[in-house]
Design a protein around this motif. Sequence first.
Motif, PDB file in Angstrom:
ATOM      1  N   ASN A 106       8.780   0.383   0.537  1.00 29.12           N
ATOM      2  CA  ASN A 106       8.196   0.536   1.873  1.00 29.12           C
ATOM      3  C   ASN A 106       7.506   1.897   2.013  1.00 29.12           C
ATOM      4  OD1 ASN A 106       8.096  -0.605   4.700  1.00 29.12           O
ATOM      5  ND2 ASN A 106       9.183   1.306   5.152  1.00 29.12           N
ATOM      6  N   ASP A 107       8.203   2.956   1.572  1.00 28.21           N
ATOM      7  CA  ASP A 107       7.627   4.309   1.660  1.00 28.21           C
ATOM      8  C   ASP A 107       6.376   4.425   0.790  1.00 28.21           C
ATOM      9  OD1 ASP A 107       9.526   5.150   3.430  1.00 28.21           O
ATOM     10  OD2 ASP A 107      10.494   6.601   2.104  1.00 28.21           O
ATOM     11  N   ALA A 108       6.462   3.931  -0.436  1.00 24.51           N
ATOM     12  CA  ALA A 108       5.316   4.056  -1.350  1.00 24.51           C
ATOM     13  C   ALA A 108       4.131   3.237  -0.826  1.00 24.51           C
ATOM     14  CB  ALA A 108       5.705   3.606  -2.756  1.00 24.51           C
ATOM     15  N   CYS A 109       4.402   2.083  -0.246  1.00 21.81           N
ATOM     16  CA  CYS A 109       3.311   1.251   0.287  1.00 21.81           C
ATOM     17  C   CYS A 109       2.661   1.916   1.496  1.00 21.81           C
ATOM     18  CB  CYS A 109       3.826  -0.143   0.641  1.00 21.81           C
ATOM     19  SG  CYS A 109       4.059  -1.185  -0.803  1.00 21.81           S
ATOM     20  N   ILE A 110       3.466   2.566   2.345  1.00 20.56           N
ATOM     21  CA  ILE A 110       2.890   3.289   3.491  1.00 20.56           C
ATOM     22  C   ILE A 110       2.019   4.438   2.974  1.00 20.56           C
ATOM     23  CG2 ILE A 110       3.477   4.842   5.409  1.00 20.56           C
ATOM     24  CD1 ILE A 110       5.934   2.977   5.868  1.00 20.56           C
ATOM     25  N   LYS A 111       2.561   5.189   2.012  1.00 19.85           N
ATOM     26  CA  LYS A 111       1.827   6.354   1.489  1.00 19.85           C
ATOM     27  C   LYS A 111       0.484   5.940   0.882  1.00 19.85           C
ATOM     28  CE  LYS A 111       2.330  10.278  -1.644  1.00 19.85           C
ATOM     29  NZ  LYS A 111       3.279  11.024  -2.499  1.00 19.85           N
ATOM     30  N   HIS A 112       0.470   4.825   0.166  1.00 22.66           N
ATOM     31  CA  HIS A 112      -0.747   4.431  -0.563  1.00 22.66           C
ATOM     32  C   HIS A 112      -1.528   3.321   0.144  1.00 22.66           C
ATOM     33  CE1 HIS A 112       0.249   7.070  -3.881  1.00 22.66           C
ATOM     34  NE2 HIS A 112       1.502   6.661  -3.761  1.00 22.66           N
ATOM     35  N   GLY A 113      -1.078   2.931   1.352  1.00 20.78           N
ATOM     36  CA  GLY A 113      -1.814   1.937   2.127  1.00 20.78           C
ATOM     37  C   GLY A 113      -1.861   0.562   1.480  1.00 20.78           C
TER      38      GLY A 113
END
Length: 334
Positions: free
Chosen positions: A133-140
Amino acid sequence: MGQKRFSRQVILPQLGTAGQQKLRKARVLVAGCGALGSHTAAALLRAGVGNLILVDRDLVEESNLHRVAAFIDQDVGRPKAEALANRLQAIWPEANLEAWVIHLGPREAEELIPKVELVVDGLDNLESRYTVNDACIKHGVPWIYTAVLATYGMTMAILPGEGPCLRCLFPNPPPPGALPTCATAGILGPVPQALAAWQAAAAIQLLVGAPELIPGELLYFDLWTRKVNTIQVARAPSCPACVEKRLEFLDRPSRTATLCGEVVQILPRERGNLDLVELAGRLSRLGKAELRGGVVVAEVEGASFTVFPDGRALIKGVPDPGRAQALYDQYIAR
Ligand SMILES: [Zn+2]
């Protein structure tokens, strides 16, 4: 691409030739290759998704075979990601498949997620989902949260910037050991297949840009009581991840360390008071376990566990740290 292979799909007005070409070019990360991940991966591959990155840290176990169509008896003991890649390659040799036999930690998530258009969920623990979830938010990068247990499951598409994220739904990790797992609560074979079908359909919708897919619409199914619910999840105004952009799960130190004598130490996600009496009772139904001198000493699946009240565990008999962490997450605490 073979014209016949996708002919029944191309005639769907929702896809057409343009949609099929989008699928052929798409690149999807399959996070976890157990029942949920492998059924999702197979559905996407058969639909013509041309590039799949398959990630799983674990080996195929005999106890997986009742629910994972992709695995056969001879796969027991092989890495799940590799066994799945082999099976899928035979279904569609043109597909570009990568098998990564790794634990999807913060470093790995940050390396792989920017390479894909979409992540689908085949994970077996909440910590890895928070990391994704965090990585997907960071990288859109959009991802689809899907989870199964016992006779039920749920799924929700998460589009960064366009609706809630996983931490809007579950703001904080539960205390260690609070969540049941498939190893302790069981899993009905058709449940991951059903949820994988919904997940794969949502993935296809996302990849072709279908307007019908609603971010934050959570579908909940119980295949036994035959109950289906749809809940619209709202974005939490003070969500630490998607609103405040505190991506805490990407900054976590590694939880595993190999000590002398091939003992692997696993630290809990959150230090807390583990209910050792409950843990000993639960593990004794799966192997041998007893409360001894303020710690739980147990033998499960050929591994020896010593579990301390703060959630720390020493695991012997499993030299591979990734495998030791998988056993910890499965049997001790999520
Ligand atoms: Zn959020």
